[in-house]
Design an enzyme around this catalytic site. Structure first.
Site, PDB file in Angstrom:
ATOM      1  N   ASP A   1      -6.779  -7.712   4.802  1.00  0.00           N
ATOM      2  CA  ASP A   1      -5.878  -8.473   3.925  1.00  0.00           C
ATOM      3  C   ASP A   1      -5.246  -9.668   4.639  1.00  0.00           C
ATOM      4  OD1 ASP A   1      -6.435  -6.698   1.906  1.00  0.00           O
ATOM      5  OD2 ASP A   1      -4.613  -5.518   2.173  1.00  0.00           O
TER       6      ASP A   1
ATOM      7  N   SER B   1       0.839  -1.216   0.000  1.00  0.00           N
ATOM      8  CA  SER B   1       0.000   0.000   0.000  1.00  0.00           C
ATOM      9  C   SER B   1       0.868   1.258   0.000  1.00  0.00           C
ATOM     10  CB  SER B   1      -0.870   0.041   1.261  1.00  0.00           C
ATOM     11  OG  SER B   1      -1.865  -0.935   1.206  1.00  0.00           O
TER      12      SER B   1
ATOM     13  N   LYS C   1     -12.434  -9.115  -3.374  1.00  0.00           N
ATOM     14  CA  LYS C   1     -10.976  -8.931  -3.428  1.00  0.00           C
ATOM     15  C   LYS C   1     -10.449  -9.643  -4.677  1.00  0.00           C
ATOM     16  CE  LYS C   1     -10.466  -6.353   0.187  1.00  0.00           C
ATOM     17  NZ  LYS C   1     -10.098  -4.946  -0.009  1.00  0.00           N
TER      18      LYS C   1
ATOM     19  N   SER D   1     -13.228   2.085   3.211  1.00  0.00           N
ATOM     20  CA  SER D   1     -12.303   1.700   2.152  1.00  0.00           C
ATOM     21  C   SER D   1     -11.197   2.739   2.036  1.00  0.00           C
ATOM     22  CB  SER D   1     -13.034   1.588   0.808  1.00  0.00           C
ATOM     23  OG  SER D   1     -12.093   1.562  -0.249  1.00  0.00           O
TER      24      SER D   1
ATOM     25  N   GLY E   1      -6.026  -3.414  -7.606  1.00  0.00           N
ATOM     26  CA  GLY E   1      -7.146  -2.535  -7.265  1.00  0.00           C
ATOM     27  C   GLY E   1      -6.655  -1.183  -6.770  1.00  0.00           C
TER      28      GLY E   1
ATOM     29  N   GLN F   1      -8.980   2.711  -0.206  1.00  0.00           N
ATOM     30  CA  GLN F   1      -8.780   3.035  -1.622  1.00  0.00           C
ATOM     31  C   GLN F   1      -9.718   4.158  -2.052  1.00  0.00           C
ATOM     32  OE1 GLN F   1      -9.256  -0.762  -3.580  1.00  0.00           O
ATOM     33  NE2 GLN F   1      -7.181  -1.416  -3.065  1.00  0.00           N
TER      34      GLN F   1
ATOM     35  N   ARG G   1     -13.880  -6.578 -10.608  1.00  0.00           N
ATOM     36  CA  ARG G   1     -14.027  -5.906  -9.310  1.00  0.00           C
ATOM     37  C   ARG G   1     -14.798  -4.587  -9.441  1.00  0.00           C
ATOM     38  NH1 ARG G   1      -8.396  -6.263  -6.238  1.00  0.00           N
ATOM     39  NH2 ARG G   1      -9.726  -5.460  -4.574  1.00  0.00           N
TER      40      ARG G   1
END
Ligand code: S3P
Length: 454
Positions: free
Chosen positions: A313, A22, A340, A166, A93, A168, A121
């Site tokens: 994760d 990340s 995922k 999230s 992603g 992201q 996704r």
């Protein structure tokens, strides 16, 4: 390519793990928004982060890669050029969603594609807020899936209440917010990893946090600085489980990220009875330090609620720990696992059952009955790096040989996994005495977990 795993005896090892995935993505993206060169060290050479690097280069960012783990990003204050062709985000992603935030503000059209898994996704989660900010995003896939076309342009700050926690989505909106007029605020239903906020602050742009809301003001310039990526706790999780579940095992992992929005796996292992200690050595930017763990008899636990985003994760690895623990482990509120790299609830349940473990599957989680003998089996990876690695660890505890098929996907996040597996199994990675045993812990111990003395 496959892994063939035989039952292993106890582990005695001292390791480091590769750079955090990340954080490596963000170091490249945010580095490109700064006003000069940023030397990034311990960058993860995983396929996902290389996809981010390739995409940024296609957008005109000068990036040198003089040696493995070292990258120099030449920030040009977020000025990009239209790519000559599609940006292929591979399996990642994080690449597609975070980049959407940046591309939403660019005065040109981009088209993002991905592999078969990424193309399934959901992208509605970034399309929605970025459209509200003024960009035009069109998903060509049937269910708001890739390819994604972004027609960027001038953006206006919004207040966005995220329907799901999230990191992201939060990051995409905050990155877009840097280019938007006025203030952009994201409200999180539960805390998710805060690497973007920390890195913005590191590059001298201060996001404002008020409870569950985080805001940025548009029009600020990020100051270039060098950045060292800590080791990935998500990669460490596999070895932590391998050591935690075996009496007599002993493991020390150094230079690993200990950001409190990522350490849920440690709290869970402690709850399960692991003898574990976390020592924060560096607190600036991203906290990092050492994890020491000794094998113990584990027992089941309950995992749900706000804890889920903090360990999402690591659930494949935690599920393996649950299978090795006595009693039941229940995981709820984790429906995100269904979207995922593969449907991780289905993949975990199917592989655990193939090894002889009883699993009840729910829409949002599972109940694993631990303590049964694990049988070796031939298991698919489902093309998912974390499923492949978690079941490699399960194989170390199985009575017969275990084969994990199609393990090329491991390179997504942990290209040196097999090498480390060999090292761990060979017994050559013997730990030095722990800092506590050497009597050198002193002032460097800022945070340890209660009730977990080694
Ligand atoms: C990530 C956030 C998480 C995580 C993913 C990486 C990130 O996803 O599962 O592997 O780097 O921001 P969500 O933010 O969608 O929960």
């Amino acid at each position: 390519m496959h892994f063939k795993i035989a039952k292993s005896s106890t582990i005695a090892a001292e390791l480091t793990v590769p750079g955090d995935k990340s954080i490596s993505h963000r170091a490249i993206m945010l580095g490109a928004l700064t006003n000069g060169p940023c030397v990034i060290t311990n960058f993860l050479e995983g396929e996902d982060c290389l996809a981010t690097m390739a995409a940024m280069r296609k957008l005109g960012v000068r990036i040198e890669h003089p040696e493995a783990g070292a990258v120099v990003v030449h920030g040009a204050k977020g000025r990009f050029t239209q790519p000559a062709s599609d940006l292929n985000c591979g399996n990642s992603g994080t690449t597609v969603r975070l980049l959407s935030g940046i591309l939403a503000a660019q005065p040109f059209r981009t088209r993002m594609t991905g592999d078969a898994s990424l193309s399934q996704r959901p992208m509605r989660r970034v399309i929605e807020p970025l459209t509200q900010m003024g960009a035009r995003l069109t998903a060509e896939g049937a269910r708001d899936t890739l390819p994604l076309i972004i027609d960027g342009g001038p953006l206006t700050g919004i207040r966005y209440e995220m329907p799901h926690a999230s990191a992201q989505v939060k990051s995409a909106v905050l990155l877009a917010g840097l280019f938007a007029s006025g203030k952009t605020t994201v409200v999180e239903p539960a805390p998710s990893r805060d690497h973007t906020e920390r890195m913005l602050e590191y590059f001298q742009v201060r996001p404002v946090r008020q409870g569950s809301a985080v805001s940025v003001y548009g029009g600020q310039t990020l100051e270039s600085r060098d950045f060292k990526v800590p080791g990935d706790i998500s990669s460490a999780a596999f070895w932590l489980v391998a050591a935690a579940a075996q009496r007599g095992s002993r493991l020390r992992i150094g230079n690993v990220g200990l950001n409190p929005t990522r350490t849920g796996v440690l709290a869970v292992l402690v709850r399960m009875g692991a003898r574990l200690r976390e020592i924060v050595e560096t607190a600036e930017g991203e906290p990092s330090g050492v994890i020491e763990i000794k094998g113990a008899t584990l027992h089941g636990t309950m995992i749900d609620g706000d804890e889920i985003p903090n360990l999402i994760d690591e659930i494949p690895a935690i599920a393996v720990a649950a299978a090795l623990a006595s009693g039941k482990t229940t995981i709820r509120g984790a429906s995100e696992l269904r979207v995922k790299e593969t449907d991780r609830i289905a993949a975990i349940a199917s592989n655990l059952r193939a090894m002889g473990v009883a699993v009840a599957e729910f829409d949002d989680g599972m109940e694993i009955t631990g303590g049964a003998r694990l049988h070796g089996a031939r298991l698919p990876s489902f093309g998912d790096h974390r499923i492949a690695m978690a079941f490699t660890i399960a194989g170390l505890f199985a009575d017969e040989e275990t084969i994990i098929e199609d393990v090329a996907c491991v390179a997504t996040s942990y290209p040196t996994f097999e090498e480390t597996l060999r090292l761990v199994r060979s017994g050559k990675a013997i730990p030095r005495k722990s800092a506590a045993e050497r009597g050198t812990v002193g002032a460097s111990v800022r945070r340890t977990r209660a009730g977990t003395s080694l």
